[in-house]
Structures are given as structure tokens and as C-alpha cells.
Motif scaffolding. Structure first.
Motif, PDB file in Angstrom:
ATOM      1  N   GLN A 134      79.795  64.140  71.568  1.00  0.00           N
ATOM      2  CA  GLN A 134      80.643  63.699  72.661  1.00  0.00           C
ATOM      3  C   GLN A 134      81.706  62.796  71.937  1.00  0.00           C
ATOM      4  OE1 GLN A 134      78.570  60.759  74.975  1.00  0.00           O
ATOM      5  NE2 GLN A 134      80.166  60.672  76.480  1.00  0.00           N
ATOM      6  N   PRO A 135      83.101  63.634  72.257  1.00  0.00           N
ATOM      7  CA  PRO A 135      84.170  63.245  71.447  1.00  0.00           C
ATOM      8  C   PRO A 135      84.511  61.689  71.836  1.00  0.00           C
ATOM      9  CG  PRO A 135      84.453  65.309  72.525  1.00  0.00           C
ATOM     10  CD  PRO A 135      83.223  64.665  72.903  1.00  0.00           C
ATOM     11  N   PRO A 169      80.521  55.910  68.339  1.00  0.00           N
ATOM     12  CA  PRO A 169      80.593  56.185  67.057  1.00  0.00           C
ATOM     13  C   PRO A 169      79.210  56.071  66.422  1.00  0.00           C
ATOM     14  CG  PRO A 169      81.644  53.986  67.660  1.00  0.00           C
ATOM     15  CD  PRO A 169      81.413  54.717  69.110  1.00  0.00           C
ATOM     16  N   THR A 170      78.384  56.792  66.471  1.00  0.00           N
ATOM     17  CA  THR A 170      77.166  56.500  65.922  1.00  0.00           C
ATOM     18  C   THR A 170      76.716  57.802  64.890  1.00  0.00           C
ATOM     19  OG1 THR A 170      74.755  56.300  66.343  1.00  0.00           O
ATOM     20  CG2 THR A 170      76.171  57.038  68.009  1.00  0.00           C
ATOM     21  N   SER A 171      75.956  57.828  63.926  1.00  0.00           N
ATOM     22  CA  SER A 171      75.563  58.903  63.389  1.00  0.00           C
ATOM     23  C   SER A 171      74.661  59.919  64.082  1.00  0.00           C
ATOM     24  CB  SER A 171      74.400  58.661  62.199  1.00  0.00           C
ATOM     25  OG  SER A 171      73.522  57.884  62.519  1.00  0.00           O
ATOM     26  N   ARG A 172      74.071  59.340  65.402  1.00  0.00           N
ATOM     27  CA  ARG A 172      73.220  60.039  66.204  1.00  0.00           C
ATOM     28  C   ARG A 172      73.942  61.154  67.269  1.00  0.00           C
ATOM     29  NH1 ARG A 172      68.001  60.426  65.084  1.00  0.00           N
ATOM     30  NH2 ARG A 172      67.246  60.013  67.368  1.00  0.00           N
ATOM     31  N   ASN A 173      75.318  60.819  67.121  1.00  0.00           N
ATOM     32  CA  ASN A 173      76.288  61.593  68.064  1.00  0.00           C
ATOM     33  C   ASN A 173      77.120  62.312  67.009  1.00  0.00           C
ATOM     34  OD1 ASN A 173      77.888  62.257  70.308  1.00  0.00           O
ATOM     35  ND2 ASN A 173      79.645  60.894  69.921  1.00  0.00           N
ATOM     36  N   ALA A 174      76.646  62.658  65.995  1.00  0.00           N
ATOM     37  CA  ALA A 174      77.501  63.394  64.986  1.00  0.00           C
ATOM     38  C   ALA A 174      76.645  64.552  63.877  1.00  0.00           C
ATOM     39  CB  ALA A 174      78.430  62.391  64.184  1.00  0.00           C
ATOM     40  N   LEU A 218      79.325  77.473  69.307  1.00  0.00           N
ATOM     41  CA  LEU A 218      78.150  76.828  68.830  1.00  0.00           C
ATOM     42  C   LEU A 218      77.630  75.761  69.633  1.00  0.00           C
ATOM     43  CD1 LEU A 218      78.613  77.389  65.213  1.00  0.00           C
ATOM     44  CD2 LEU A 218      77.817  78.882  66.518  1.00  0.00           C
ATOM     45  N   ALA A 219      76.328  75.852  69.770  1.00  0.00           N
ATOM     46  CA  ALA A 219      75.554  74.398  70.250  1.00  0.00           C
ATOM     47  C   ALA A 219      74.352  74.268  69.386  1.00  0.00           C
ATOM     48  CB  ALA A 219      75.317  74.665  71.785  1.00  0.00           C
ATOM     49  N   ILE A 220      73.730  73.255  69.805  1.00  0.00           N
ATOM     50  CA  ILE A 220      72.320  73.015  69.017  1.00  0.00           C
ATOM     51  C   ILE A 220      71.386  72.599  70.010  1.00  0.00           C
ATOM     52  CG2 ILE A 220      71.389  71.553  67.047  1.00  0.00           C
ATOM     53  CD1 ILE A 220      73.732  72.832  66.414  1.00  0.00           C
ATOM     54  N   SER A 221      70.116  73.277  69.831  1.00  0.00           N
ATOM     55  CA  SER A 221      69.052  73.042  70.886  1.00  0.00           C
ATOM     56  C   SER A 221      68.398  71.637  70.506  1.00  0.00           C
ATOM     57  CB  SER A 221      67.955  73.898  70.627  1.00  0.00           C
ATOM     58  OG  SER A 221      67.287  73.841  69.261  1.00  0.00           O
ATOM     59  N   ASP A 222      67.840  71.377  71.370  1.00  0.00           N
ATOM     60  CA  ASP A 222      66.851  69.991  71.005  1.00  0.00           C
ATOM     61  C   ASP A 222      65.764  70.001  69.935  1.00  0.00           C
ATOM     62  OD1 ASP A 222      68.268  69.275  73.344  1.00  0.00           O
ATOM     63  OD2 ASP A 222      66.313  68.787  74.502  1.00  0.00           O
ATOM     64  N   ALA A 279      67.134  64.013  54.955  1.00  0.00           N
ATOM     65  CA  ALA A 279      65.995  63.658  54.886  1.00  0.00           C
ATOM     66  C   ALA A 279      65.781  62.358  55.656  1.00  0.00           C
ATOM     67  CB  ALA A 279      65.494  63.372  53.461  1.00  0.00           C
ATOM     68  N   ASP A 280      66.732  61.736  55.887  1.00  0.00           N
ATOM     69  CA  ASP A 280      66.604  60.445  56.553  1.00  0.00           C
ATOM     70  C   ASP A 280      66.748  60.736  58.084  1.00  0.00           C
ATOM     71  OD1 ASP A 280      66.721  58.060  57.933  1.00  0.00           O
ATOM     72  OD2 ASP A 280      68.611  57.436  56.615  1.00  0.00           O
ATOM     73  N   GLU A 281      65.881  60.716  58.905  1.00  0.00           N
ATOM     74  CA  GLU A 281      65.811  61.101  60.341  1.00  0.00           C
ATOM     75  C   GLU A 281      66.570  60.075  60.965  1.00  0.00           C
ATOM     76  OE1 GLU A 281      61.895  61.725  61.490  1.00  0.00           O
ATOM     77  OE2 GLU A 281      61.376  63.182  60.426  1.00  0.00           O
ATOM     78  N   THR A 282      67.065  59.124  60.661  1.00  0.00           N
ATOM     79  CA  THR A 282      67.783  58.068  61.397  1.00  0.00           C
ATOM     80  C   THR A 282      69.315  58.721  61.585  1.00  0.00           C
ATOM     81  OG1 THR A 282      68.371  56.734  59.662  1.00  0.00           O
ATOM     82  CG2 THR A 282      66.427  56.318  60.614  1.00  0.00           C
ATOM     83  N   VAL A 283      69.525  59.712  60.981  1.00  0.00           N
ATOM     84  CA  VAL A 283      71.011  60.121  60.794  1.00  0.00           C
ATOM     85  C   VAL A 283      70.974  61.483  61.680  1.00  0.00           C
ATOM     86  CG1 VAL A 283      71.859  58.580  58.847  1.00  0.00           C
ATOM     87  CG2 VAL A 283      71.031  61.049  58.591  1.00  0.00           C
ATOM     88  N   HIS A 284      69.841  61.866  62.249  1.00  0.00           N
ATOM     89  CA  HIS A 284      69.586  63.146  62.764  1.00  0.00           C
ATOM     90  C   HIS A 284      70.251  63.140  64.432  1.00  0.00           C
ATOM     91  CE1 HIS A 284      66.276  64.916  60.403  1.00  0.00           C
ATOM     92  NE2 HIS A 284      67.184  64.541  59.635  1.00  0.00           N
ATOM     93  N   PRO A 285      71.000  64.252  64.677  1.00  0.00           N
ATOM     94  CA  PRO A 285      71.541  64.076  66.128  1.00  0.00           C
ATOM     95  C   PRO A 285      70.639  63.638  67.174  1.00  0.00           C
ATOM     96  CG  PRO A 285      72.259  65.915  65.035  1.00  0.00           C
ATOM     97  CD  PRO A 285      71.193  65.384  64.159  1.00  0.00           C
ATOM     98  N   ASP A 286      70.926  63.000  68.176  1.00  0.00           N
ATOM     99  CA  ASP A 286      70.088  62.611  69.420  1.00  0.00           C
ATOM    100  C   ASP A 286      70.009  63.786  70.170  1.00  0.00           C
ATOM    101  OD1 ASP A 286      68.823  61.602  71.773  1.00  0.00           O
ATOM    102  OD2 ASP A 286      69.195  59.576  70.984  1.00  0.00           O
ATOM    103  N   PRO A 287      68.800  64.246  70.660  1.00  0.00           N
ATOM    104  CA  PRO A 287      68.775  65.352  71.453  1.00  0.00           C
ATOM    105  C   PRO A 287      69.588  64.963  72.808  1.00  0.00           C
ATOM    106  CG  PRO A 287      66.687  65.012  70.606  1.00  0.00           C
ATOM    107  CD  PRO A 287      67.357  63.895  70.314  1.00  0.00           C
ATOM    108  N   ALA A 288      69.654  64.014  73.120  1.00  0.00           N
ATOM    109  CA  ALA A 288      70.554  63.682  74.406  1.00  0.00           C
ATOM    110  C   ALA A 288      72.042  63.999  74.230  1.00  0.00           C
ATOM    111  CB  ALA A 288      70.696  62.150  74.813  1.00  0.00           C
ATOM    112  N   PHE A 289      72.446  63.922  72.917  1.00  0.00           N
ATOM    113  CA  PHE A 289      73.863  64.106  72.856  1.00  0.00           C
ATOM    114  C   PHE A 289      73.914  65.600  72.734  1.00  0.00           C
ATOM    115  CE2 PHE A 289      74.103  59.571  71.006  1.00  0.00           C
ATOM    116  CZ  PHE A 289      75.053  59.338  71.919  1.00  0.00           C
ATOM    117  N   LEU A 290      72.947  66.110  72.044  1.00  0.00           N
ATOM    118  CA  LEU A 290      72.936  67.787  72.015  1.00  0.00           C
ATOM    119  C   LEU A 290      72.875  68.483  73.373  1.00  0.00           C
ATOM    120  CD1 LEU A 290      70.275  68.285  69.151  1.00  0.00           C
ATOM    121  CD2 LEU A 290      72.841  68.290  69.032  1.00  0.00           C
TER     122      LEU A 290
END
Length: 407
Positions: A312-313, A320-325, A341-345, A375-386
Motif C-alpha cells: 500500500q503506497p 511505513p512498516t516491514s509488514r507492508n513491504a 504481479l501480486a502475492i497470495s496470502d 527467516a525472521d517472520e516479523t518482517v514478512h508481509p501481512d496478508p491483509a496488505f497483500l
């Protein structure tokens, strides 16, 4: 390793040092240092005197002056960078995020130089050494001067110091001049150089102008030194830029649209710095590799190609969070933004179902492949943003696997 003249002159400064002391500062053998010092003495940049068995080295060259024109679009960088030093933020910031040339500073005054200016004024930059004075001019007035501490040819330094400009090409401002000994001034250029000197008119057309040798010699003869001349000719109070004058004295046309003022500037600065630090952390977490194609490319100057793509631009209110990037190469960043391109949940790559469209074959090979995530799951994209990204860029179907060959 051959140490540059700039580096050695910076070590010597205004001191008298032995060859061994200089070698220790440069972390090289005394014989290596001695050969380089002799070269600089032949070039007229250093002089040596004997004291017993030792040689003492000092700078042989008097500081020179350069007029630096402050254009309207550079006013923000003058106010935050020259007039106000930039703090090197360390609290909560990994040391690796602070570029090496800034590690020794708590705060720094600095001025960036674009690649085009560096090329246009190459001869001036080659004649510029630590200790030289940079005289910043607005219209006909010198508004400040500083001493050059060192020149840094590293775009990461300007990106760090002015993070709100990171959106531009990273190599647009690859050179940063680190400065010291700031002095506010109010000096009419013609009063310094003489009304009959053509430089008084020419500096309006030039971004960088060295004070002519005859002008410098005249000032030294009359005042004893360049610094004394600047102090004597200066009149109080220091000159103000348009944005710093009282509101009823400012013509609105004088204000460039990009100049932020008041509290808003601080808020934007803080937000931009945090975004810059976040981007660096994300790139580091993804090890500078594209999450789609695993590419890891570097420029000839060792800068990573990788970019941070926000699902989400930020310009549309994205967080501005790693979950949105996601960290992506330039091609796949573009493809994500425009809807190829897009990313599935489940973090699988989806490709837009447009086989007839040019470009489709560049992306279909990645359909159904899993993102390469840290490996750090805390920086994985949030499915809600996907999901929000998929809804924003397309409403038709996505392909989750490569097409079967036909025929």
C-alpha cells in the motif's frame, strides 16, 4: 594502497607532525608515508622542516575560497545541513545503517553535489582541499562560510543525511562535502572581490566559483588572512534567506514550493528518516536479494540494485512498516506496482492473466513460486496488505502456475 592528497592534508590539518605520526594515522609503513609526503611536497601542498633527526610536516598551502551559489531549490538543504547541523541518529539504529564516513560524527554540516555539477566543475573540485573555505551566496550576498573537512564520494551518505530525497535516483547526488567551522555572514560579494572584478557578476551564472589568486592575494595582503578578511568585511546582523524573514517582508514568489517550514519540517524530517532506516533494515533482512527472482545485483560502485516495494503506497496512506513491504529488484518492483504481479496470502507469486499482452512471458515463469522471505517472520508481509494490493491493482483472475505448453 595510495592515500589521496585530501586524506593526508586532512590528517596534517594545521598541526606539525612527524612522518611516523602521519604513518600511524594513515595506518601504513613510515617509508610508504614518507614517499607520499615527498610527492605532496613537490606538488607544493606540504612543506617539511628538520628538527634534530626528524622531519616535521605542515601544510604549505594557504586555504582558498570558493563561492557556492544557493539556488531556490537548495534552500531546504542550506537551512538543514549548513545553518543547522544534522544529528547522526544512533539510538535504536543498528551501527551498520550509519555510513562509514559518518561514524566519527555526532552531528555534521554537509552540502551535496550532483553528478552533473561535479562533472561541470571538475577542475574546481580538483583544486579544493580540506581547510578551504566555502562561501555560500544568495543573490549578491555571502550568507555563510564553512571550512571543508572532507569530500565523500558515496551516495549513501547523502541518502542518509537527506532521507526525504531518497525517492530520486540514488546516484543523483553522489558527492557530499562535510564541513566544519560554520560562520554566518552578511557580505556583499562585490565588497569581497572588488567591484571591478568580473567574478562579482559571473558567480550568478556559476554554481561553484573559485576566488581568483590575485583576489586572494590582495585580501591576504590587506587583512593578513582570508579568515580575517571575511570577519572584517562582514556586517551584522547575518543575512537571512526569504523563508527566514518576517512574514510581512516576504514576497510569496520568493518561496520555492518545496521549502518546508515550522513544525511540519520537523515532522516530515522525522518520518523520512524513519522510512529511510526502515528501508535499510528491510534490504538487510532480505540480504539485498529480490524476493521473487532471488537476483542479487550490485552497481560497479558496490551499491545494491534491490528496492523496497510497499504493498500500500506511502503516498496513499500506507503504513511505513516491514509488514507492508517486500524487497524486490527493479523489474519486479515495477511489475508489482503496475499489476503484473501480486502475492497470495500463502506468499506464492501470482501473475496477471493477460497472455496476449507484451511482457506476460517475462513473468509467467514465476507463477506459483514461493517468495524468498527472511527467516525472521516479523518482517514478512501481512496478508491483509497483500489482499489490499490485489484488490487495488486488478479485479480479473490471477494465474498461480505456469501455463501448459500448447500444441
Amino acid at each position: 594502497m595510495t592515500h589521496s592528497a585530501e586524506e593526508i592534508l586532512s590528517v596534517v590539518g594545521d598541526k606539525r607532525l612527524t612522518t611516523r605520526e602521519i604513518a600511524a594515522e594513515l595506518d601504513c609503513h613510515p617509508e610508504t608515508a614518507n614517499r607520499r609526503l615527498r610527492q605532496l611536497e613537490e606538488d607544493g601542498l606540504l612543506s617539511s622542516t628538520r628538527s634534530g633527526q626528524m622531519l616535521l610536516w605542515t601544510r604549505a598551502r594557504q586555504p582558498r575560497a570558493f563561492l557556492v551559489r544557493v539556488d531556490a531549490d537548495r534552500i531546504p538543504n542550506f537551512i538543514v545541513g549548513i545553518r543547522t547541523p544534522i544529528e547522526i541518529v544512533r539510538d535504536g539504529v543498528p551501527p551498520s545503517l550509519v555510513p562509514d564516513p559518518l561514524q566519527e560524527y555526532e552531528a555534521v554540516r554537509a552540502w551535496t553535489v550532483s553528478r552533473s555539477v561535479a562533472l561541470d566543475y571538475l577542475s574546481e573540485f580538483e583544486r579544493m582541499y580540506p581547510g578551504d573555505r566555502l562561501l555560500f551566496t544568495w543573490e549578491d550576498t555571502i550568507i555563510a562560510d564553512c571550512a571543508l573537512d572532507r569530500r565523500v564520494d558515496n551516495p549513501q551518505v547523502s541518502d542518509y543525511l537527506w532521507p526525504e530525497t531518497v525517492g530520486r535516483e540514488s546516484t543523483e547526488y553522489p558527492i557530499t562535502l562535510l564541513l566544519t567551522d560554520y560562520r554566518p555572514r552578511s557580505i556583499v560579494v562585490a565588497d569581497l572581490v572588488g567591484s571591478e572584478n568580473a567574478i562579482g557578476d559571473r558567480h550568478h551564472q556559476r554554481t561553484l566559483t573559485q576566488l581568483p589568486e590575485e583576489c586572494h592575494a590582495s585580501l591576504v595582503a590587506e587583512y593578513g588572512s582570508l579568515e580575517s578578511a571575511l570577519a572584517e568585511i562582514h556586517t551584522d546582523p547575518p543575512a537571512l534567506l526569504p523563508v527566514e524573514r518576517e512574514p510581512d517582508t516576504v514576497e510569496r514568489d520568493d518561496l520555492p514550493e518545496s521549502v518546508p517550514t515550522g513544525v511540519g519540517k520537523t515532522e516530515r524530517w522525522t518520518r523520512a528518516m524513519l522510512q529511510h532506516q526502515l528501508a535499510a533494515r528491510i534490504k538487510d533482512a532480505y540480504e539485498n536479494q529480490c524476493a521473487v527472482c532471488d537476483s542479487h545485483r550490485l552497481t560497479p560502485s558496490n551499491e545494491p540494485e534491490i528496492e523496497v516495494a510497499y504493498l500500500q503506497p506511502l503516498s496513499e496512506g500506507g503504513e511505513p512498516t516491514s509488514r507492508n513491504a517486500i524487497a524486490l529488484c527493479r523489474l519486479h518492483h515495477w511489475a508489482l506496482d503496475v499489476g503484473w504481479l501480486a502475492i497470495s496470502d500463502q506468499y506464492d507469486v501470482l501473475v496477471r492473466d493477460r497472455p496476449e499482452q507484451p511482457g506476460f512471458n517475462d513473468f509467467i515463469q514465476f507463477a506459483g513460486t514461493s517468495l524468498s522471505l527472511p527467516a525472521d517472520e516479523t518482517v514478512h508481509p501481512d496478508p491483509a496488505f497483500l489482499r489490499a494490493h490485489r484488490e487495488r491493482v486488478a479485479t480479473d483472475e490471477w494465474l498461480s502456475q505456469p501455463l501448459e505448453p500448447t500444441g
